[in-house]
Design an enzyme around this catalytic site. Structure first.
Site, PDB file in Angstrom:
ATOM      1  N   ASN A  66      -7.924   3.809   8.634  1.00  0.00           N
ATOM      2  CA  ASN A  66      -7.262   2.682   9.274  1.00  0.00           C
ATOM      3  C   ASN A  66      -7.236   2.747  10.793  1.00  0.00           C
ATOM      4  O   ASN A  66      -6.997   1.744  11.455  1.00  0.00           O
ATOM      5  CB  ASN A  66      -5.816   2.562   8.759  1.00  0.00           C
ATOM      6  N   GLY A 114       0.796  -1.218   0.000  1.00  0.00           N
ATOM      7  CA  GLY A 114       0.000   0.000   0.000  1.00  0.00           C
ATOM      8  C   GLY A 114       0.831   1.271   0.000  1.00  0.00           C
ATOM      9  O   GLY A 114       0.486   2.255  -0.666  1.00  0.00           O
ATOM     10  N   THR A 115       1.939   1.273   0.740  1.00  0.00           N
ATOM     11  CA  THR A 115       2.761   2.484   0.819  1.00  0.00           C
ATOM     12  C   THR A 115       3.354   2.839  -0.536  1.00  0.00           C
ATOM     13  O   THR A 115       3.323   4.003  -0.963  1.00  0.00           O
ATOM     14  CB  THR A 115       3.870   2.307   1.870  1.00  0.00           C
ATOM     15  N   CYS A 129       2.229   1.876  11.447  1.00  0.00           N
ATOM     16  CA  CYS A 129       3.333   2.629  10.846  1.00  0.00           C
ATOM     17  C   CYS A 129       3.809   3.755  11.751  1.00  0.00           C
ATOM     18  O   CYS A 129       4.858   4.350  11.513  1.00  0.00           O
ATOM     19  CB  CYS A 129       2.905   3.204   9.500  1.00  0.00           C
ATOM     20  N   THR A 175      12.345  -6.873 -10.171  1.00  0.00           N
ATOM     21  CA  THR A 175      12.017  -8.276 -10.371  1.00  0.00           C
ATOM     22  C   THR A 175      10.667  -8.606  -9.745  1.00  0.00           C
ATOM     23  O   THR A 175      10.410  -8.267  -8.590  1.00  0.00           O
ATOM     24  CB  THR A 175      13.110  -9.169  -9.741  1.00  0.00           C
ATOM     25  N   ALA A 191      -1.696  -6.800   0.417  1.00  0.00           N
ATOM     26  CA  ALA A 191      -2.106  -8.194   0.629  1.00  0.00           C
ATOM     27  C   ALA A 191      -2.152  -8.592   2.092  1.00  0.00           C
ATOM     28  O   ALA A 191      -3.003  -9.385   2.506  1.00  0.00           O
ATOM     29  CB  ALA A 191      -1.152  -9.132  -0.125  1.00  0.00           C
TER      30      ALA A 191
END
Length: 386
Positions: free
Chosen positions: A149, A71-72, A329, A235, A198
């Site tokens: 949140n 998300g960040t 956070c 990647t 996720a």
């Protein structure tokens, strides 16, 4: 002693069904998705299958799904990419957004970008009318989260998106706390961009999605490779992408049952807290009508002075009960929660608050134990304060 976990808004355990889907791509199917050989092609197919699945779950197009680290990164990428893509110099947001939106916006002020902060009401809600009145010809993006949140307030995303569309301004919403808890449909809502992580929905950490509607003026932020159609270099995290797809599939399929369970736990907790603590106990943000899984509460002494929420959290931890004092956070910060301050609560009230967030494996028996432990802890803290 086994812990009782009430911090699911911070992160969730990995669902075994998600782990099972990921395992082959952690072991035998380990190829780099950008490699031309068979193992690489197997990984590439898995990524594109996941992209199609996630797009279907959001009612989006596969070409609109960009995989990120969470998300960040998604929030950073959309804020900075919209400023570059539109060439305009104004961002509209609110003071109670996640710091993954606020900090990138603030960093752009050094480059001459103006930030307009819309003031939420006491439940943490921004109205479409506020957005309409704030939009100007210089507005590059409106970014307002779907579910807060810390306090669980739900913004009227569909109405806000409509106002933005009428003004020709891209609208982004951080949906990290709404996916899997309330329905999210990008076509129904009419949003231009959204962020997903996720690990909030029983998936792996370190993987997320940035949805950007086709045709939206946005420039890629993270460069360094041709991955994600040159929209996000690096990647590809194949097992993470496969896990995210499976986690989203389960979250959407089981949303109704899980949300009903969260609501029942939240209502039961409020009822129990009301009975035990009466006027000492306050719900921060929406008491009713908020997200089903988040309950933010404050405990005040009879003289209306705040108790030490950090000490309350630590005492619960000693008892084997995990809660938080706000966003994971910013845990450990000495300043009051910017969300609670942002809805008008004073410092004492902010500092005496904790967030309880429910998961699909929590029970009413665990809620009862939490409330009973709180009673003993608060009695000791009040005696010490007196």
């Amino acid at each position: 002693m086994d812990s009782i976990y009430f911090d699911h808004a911070a992160t969730t355990p990995l669902d075994k069904r998600v782990l099972d889907a990921m395992t082959p791509f952690l072991t035998e199917n380990y190829g780099n998705a950008n490699s031309a050989h068979q193992l690489g092609r197997t990984s590439k197919v898995a990524i594109e299958d996941a992209r199609e699945n996630i797009a279907k779950l959001l009612n989006a197009e596969p070409s609109e799904i960009i995989f990120t680290s969470g998300g960040t990164e998604s929030d950073n990428a959309v804020i900075k990419g919209m400023i570059t893509g539109t060439g305009k110099n104004e961002i509209i947001t609110s003071p109670i957004e996640h710091h993954a939106v606020l900090h990138p916006a603030e960093s752009l002020e050094n480059e001459g970008i103006t930030i307009k902060y819309l003031e939420p009401n006491e439940e943490g809600i921004i109205t479409a009318e506020q957005v309409k009145n704030a939009i100007s010809e210089n507005t590059a993006i409106v970014s307002l989260m779907h579910v807060n949140n810390e306090i669980g307030s739900i913004n009227p995303i569909k109405e806000i998106a409509e106002v933005c569309r009428e003004s020709g301004v891209p609208f982004h919403s951080d949906t990290v706390q709404s996916i899997g808890k309330i329905p999210v449909d990008v076509k129904e809502f009419g949003m231009d961009a959204l962020s997903i992580s996720a690990h909030k929905i029983y998936g792996p950490k370190g993987i997320g999605v940035l949805y950007v509607k086709n045709g939206t003026p946005w420039e890629p932020w993270l460069q360094g490779g041709s991955q994600e159609r040159k929209r996000r270099g690096g990647t590809s995290n194949v097992p993470g992408i496969v896990g995210l797809s499976k986690a989203m599939e389960l979250a959407v399929d089981e949303l109704e049952n899980n949300a009903s369970h969260y609501y029942s736990l939240r209502e039961f907790a409020i009822q129990q807290l009301d009975e035990k603590f009466d006027e000492q106990f306050y719900v921060n943000g929406p008491r009713n009508g908020g997200a089903p899984h988040i309950l933010n509460v404050a405990f005040l002494s009879p003289d209306e002075k705040g108790l030490d929420g950090e000490m309350l959290l630590l005492n619960l931890d000693i008892e084997g009960i995990c809660v938080s004092n706000g966003s994971a956070c910013t845990s450990g910060a000495t300043e009051p929660s910017h969300v609670l301050s942002g809805i008008g609560l004073n410092q004492d009230h902010c500092n005496s608050s904790i967030r309880i967030s429910f998961g699909k494996h929590n029970t009413k028996e665990e809620v009862t134990l939490l409330v009973n432990k709180l009673e003993g802890i608060l009695d000791r803290m009040l005696a010490m304060a007196g």
